[in-house]
Design a protein around this motif. Structure first.
Motif: not given
Length: 465
Positions: A29-32, A37-40, A127-130
């Motif tokens: 997934i793309d968290p952005s 905003g992303y939060s576990f 590394a890709n931010g995902n």
């Protein structure tokens, strides 16, 4: 209390430390894109909310010494989402190799049978931010179709959280009743001779029809007739995997150009990739490889011989055109072989496998499988088949996992003693997602096999110009 069908229970009986009978799904997934905003913790809370309407996630196994039939499902009264969802960081630098090595380690772990048979790992630091979400569920609790249905409850076509099905929230597997379990198991046991008598006439027709088709040249390959390969050997608990995506438009282009089906093109690409991989390893047989293709029987007519259950699946054997060098000829050959196998499989009662599974002797089968795997007996006979190739179509739309945009969904099916490679395919949005799972010792460079899928599709696309 809900008793497992024989086929569902068989996945428990067949499990050993090396032969792990769970399926794995990797959702990138793309968290952005996550609202707010992303939060576990926010993601875990939303998962907990949705699981309240997903009964399969809340039930666990139960059994007793008095039960002489298959185990039962009961509601987990102590269900705790924190016991199932874990958070972990991928080792630096967080690339594809580090991610797949970590998922391979997760895939090689057993699921604890004292709680619901699933767990989820949320992997951050890519590394890709995902973010990668790894979901493991035991095959006793899920098959290809039901896993796709569960995915539709976790993944939606909009980022907004959906309304939950109130009937599913109320649905429960019930509690434990030792007396009911024992009495129900005994009743099922004493009825088995009658069920066997009903099953035999239809079963006898299978080898007769198979022999007739073989003489006509229109039969599926027989079990134990597959050639040997480096990955058809005794397996260990170690798992390697690779993930790749193929553009769906390119696959459709090939399909339209050669009058084939998407599944034919997938089988042709798989055959070409396996051919290239085995050539590079000096292990390409002269004869074509044999694949087992799982076939869903959801919606097929139920008979009195078959109990309900989660797994409603049969298996179709088909040759792969690994003996064909030309990629175009391989597509045409794959279509021909698939049609032959489908026609033959359609002549066989789809419920026979499930009906016979009702007679699976749990304790005996478990001990036999441990001995079979521990003594490496799979090395003493030809492979039942060479590889599993499954293909489950998904929605042709963008998806959002608990609010975050889905980049890819990769299925990973189990491997077996003597059958150390599984190729699973799932199409969604504009991509065909390919997940390859193998025994590390038998397929140590599985990433090269995955790249061969990309190369084989590129060759076919070039022929369409």
């Amino acid at each position: 209390m809900e008793r497992l069908s024989g086929l569902d229970a068989s996945f428990l009986y067949l499990e050993t430390r090396s032969q792990l009978m769970h399926v794995v799904g990797v959702i990138e997934i793309d968290p952005s894109t996550m609202p707010g905003g992303y939060s576990f913790h926010a993601m875990r809370d939303e998962l907990s909310r949705r699981i309240s309407a997903m009964p399969n996630f809340r039930r666990k196994l139960d059994n007793s010494l008095l039960n002489i039939d298959h185990p039962v499902w009961v509601e987990d009264a102590d269900f705790d989402i924190e016991k199932h969802v874990r958070r972990v960081g991928v080792p630096a630098p967080g690339g594809e190799r580090e991610l797949t090595e970590l998922i391979g380690h997760i895939a090689g772990r057993e699921l604890h049978r004292s709680k619901p048979l699933w767990e989820m790992w949320v992997i951050e630091g890519m590394a890709n931010g995902n973010v990668a979400v790894v979901l493991r569920m035991h095959h006793a609790n899920v098959d290809g179709v039901t896993s796709a249905e569960m995915l539709s409850q976790l993944c939606t076509i909009t980022p907004e959280p959906p309304q939950l099905d109130t009937d599913k929230i109320k649905e429960t597997a019930g509690g434990t009743s030792r007396l009911t379990m024992a009495v129900g198991g005994a009743l099922n046991f004493v009825q088995r001779p009658l069920a066997l008598a009903r099953l035999l006439p239809g079963t006898v027709k299978v080898p007769i029809g198979w022999a007739k088709r073989a003489m006509e040249g229109s039969a599926m390959p027989l079990p134990f007739q597959a050639p040997g390969t480096p990955f058809n050997a005794p397996i260990t608990p170690h798992r390697s995997l690779a993930l790749t995506q193929l553009p769906l438009d390119d696959v459709k282009r090939v399909k339209d150009r050669y009058g084939a089906k998407i599944n034919d093109v997938v089988l042709a690409i798989a055959a070409g990739a396996l051919r290239s991989y085995l050539q590079n390893h000096g292990g390409l047989p002269d004869r074509p490889l044999v694949a087992m293709v799982p076939v869903s029987v959801h919606g097929s007519d139920e008979t009195a011989l078959v109990e309900t259950g989660t797994n409603k699946v049969s298996g179709m054997f088909t040759q792969l055109a690994t003996d064909v060098d030309d990629p175009v000829e391989r597509v045409e050959r794959a279509a021909e072989l698939a049609r032959r196998s489908k026609d033959h499989h359609a002549d066989i009662d789809a419920n026979i496998l499930r009906a016979w599974a009702q007679f699976a002797p749990g304790e005996i089968l478990q001990q036999l499988m441990k001995s079979y795997g521990g003594r490496k007996l799979s090395a003493l006979h030809p492979p039942v088949f060479n590889v599993v190739v499954s293909n489950v179509p998904g929605p042709p739309l963008p998806l959002y996992y608990l609010g975050a945009r889905v980049v890819g969904v990769y299925p990973l099916g189990p491997i077996f003693h003597g059958l150390g490679l599984n190729i699973s395919v799932f199409s969604v949005d504009k991509s065909i997602n390919v997940g390859l799972l193998g025994c590390t010792e038998l397929v140590p460079d599985i990433d090269k096999l995955a790249h061969s899928f990309e190369d084989e599709l590129a060759k076919l696309v070039d022929t369409c110009d």
